[in-house]
Design an enzyme around this catalytic site. Structure first.
Site, PDB file in Angstrom:
ATOM      1  N   HIS A   1       1.820   4.568  -2.808  1.00  0.00           N
ATOM      2  CA  HIS A   1       1.925   6.006  -2.540  1.00  0.00           C
ATOM      3  C   HIS A   1       3.298   6.535  -2.960  1.00  0.00           C
ATOM      4  O   HIS A   1       3.404   7.608  -3.562  1.00  0.00           O
ATOM      5  CB  HIS A   1       1.708   6.290  -1.049  1.00  0.00           C
ATOM      6  CG  HIS A   1       0.290   6.121  -0.592  1.00  0.00           C
ATOM      7  ND1 HIS A   1      -0.794   6.510  -1.339  1.00  0.00           N
ATOM      8  CD2 HIS A   1      -0.222   5.629   0.574  1.00  0.00           C
ATOM      9  CE1 HIS A   1      -1.905   6.254  -0.679  1.00  0.00           C
ATOM     10  NE2 HIS A   1      -1.587   5.723   0.488  1.00  0.00           N
TER      11      HIS A   1
ATOM     12  N   HIS B   1       0.824  -1.203   0.000  1.00  0.00           N
ATOM     13  CA  HIS B   1       0.000   0.000   0.000  1.00  0.00           C
ATOM     14  C   HIS B   1       0.865   1.264   0.000  1.00  0.00           C
ATOM     15  O   HIS B   1       0.664   2.178  -0.800  1.00  0.00           O
ATOM     16  CB  HIS B   1      -0.915  -0.015   1.232  1.00  0.00           C
ATOM     17  CG  HIS B   1      -1.820   1.161   1.331  1.00  0.00           C
ATOM     18  ND1 HIS B   1      -3.129   1.122   0.930  1.00  0.00           N
ATOM     19  CD2 HIS B   1      -1.606   2.426   1.789  1.00  0.00           C
ATOM     20  CE1 HIS B   1      -3.685   2.310   1.135  1.00  0.00           C
ATOM     21  NE2 HIS B   1      -2.782   3.115   1.656  1.00  0.00           N
ATOM     22  N   GLU B   2       1.849   1.292   0.884  1.00  0.00           N
ATOM     23  CA  GLU B   2       2.670   2.498   1.006  1.00  0.00           C
ATOM     24  C   GLU B   2       3.615   2.670  -0.187  1.00  0.00           C
ATOM     25  O   GLU B   2       3.947   3.793  -0.575  1.00  0.00           O
ATOM     26  CB  GLU B   2       3.446   2.481   2.322  1.00  0.00           C
ATOM     27  CG  GLU B   2       2.585   2.352   3.568  1.00  0.00           C
ATOM     28  CD  GLU B   2       1.456   3.377   3.652  1.00  0.00           C
ATOM     29  OE1 GLU B   2       1.563   4.455   3.034  1.00  0.00           O
ATOM     30  OE2 GLU B   2       0.460   3.079   4.337  1.00  0.00           O
TER      31      GLU B   2
END
Length: 246
Positions: free
Chosen positions: A129, A125-126
């Protein structure tokens, strides 16, 4: 989002705990003000830190989602270094991790990441980003639509809305269930890091949803599971070799 289901199985308490964990994976707006906690020599001997470092290493070496993202970051001129770009730290509350745009660093909450599957989803997920931060001028704190777009992409591409995770959350549905999950996760993520109303968060997600949901880079498809992610990684490597030979 990148949270992990409770290993005890589905149930109302487990569902509530998972809701908190999934919401907690976020872009960190407050970390810079608090300062980046310095880890002293003795901190590496604490169980949480050792466990976090071990799980992180395994994720970086074996997870197909992460391996593709690392290759894509390198291809985009933003090569990731484990020691420089990841930090295992204790975090307040139920936060699982976050991307600190001010330092281009991914924070992993060693006191809240309980198992390898949870670590895999947080890192994936990160890294989405981080990939967005690398390839575009993302105004994380001044344009909520930019944040909404990255959260839509992270929910869509990280495997957070996989059938298994949704079953653990006791969420069921057939028609456009994946889209509904992505929209809901993105809204919850925005509300976790922005002091805005749910209506404003929903509006931001609605405005960017179609274009950002259909932006599958660097996967080229929605990787619904690890098998899809492996195929996507293979295709990415082949595409990279093709362009390098032109």
């Amino acid at each position: 989002m990148a949270g992990a289901p409770d290993e005890s199985g589905p149930g109302s308490a487990a569902g509530e705990q998972m809701q908190q964990q999934h919401v907690a994976c976020q872009v960190f707006p407050e970390r810079l003000a608090q300062g980046n906690p310095q880890q002293g020599f003795l901190s590496s001997f604490f169980t949480n830190n050792q466990k976090c470092q071990f799980m992180l290493l395994k994720t970086l070496q074996t997870n197909p989602y992460v391996k593709l993202l690392l290759d894509a970051m390198k291809h985009s001129g933003c090569a990731v270094n484990k020691e420089r770009h990841f930090s295992c730290e204790d975090c307040d509350g139920n936060v699982s991790g976050g991307f600190d745009a001010s330092t281009s660093q991914i924070v992993l909450c060693q006191n809240n990441i309980g198992n390898q599957a949870h670590m895999n989803r947080v890192v994936t997920h990160e890294l989405i980003h981080a990939f967005d931060h690398c390839r575009a001028h993302v105004h994380w704190f001044t344009d909520v639509r930019h944040l909404a777009c990255s959260e839509v992409r992270a929910a869509n591409l990280s495997g957070d809305c996989s059938l298994v995770n949704e079953i653990f959350r006791l969420h069921f549905g057939l028609k456009q269930h994946h889209q509904t999950c992505v929209r809901d996760r993105a809204i919850l993520s925005i509300l976790a890091v922005r002091n805005i109303s749910k209506e404003v968060a929903q509006k931001a997600v609605d405005e960017v949803f179609e274009s950002c949901f259909n932006d599958h880079e660097p996967f080229g498809r929605i990787p619904h599971n690890k098998t899809y992610a492996r195929y996507a990684h293979r295709d990415f490597q082949n595409r990279d070799r093709y362009y390098s030979n032109i």
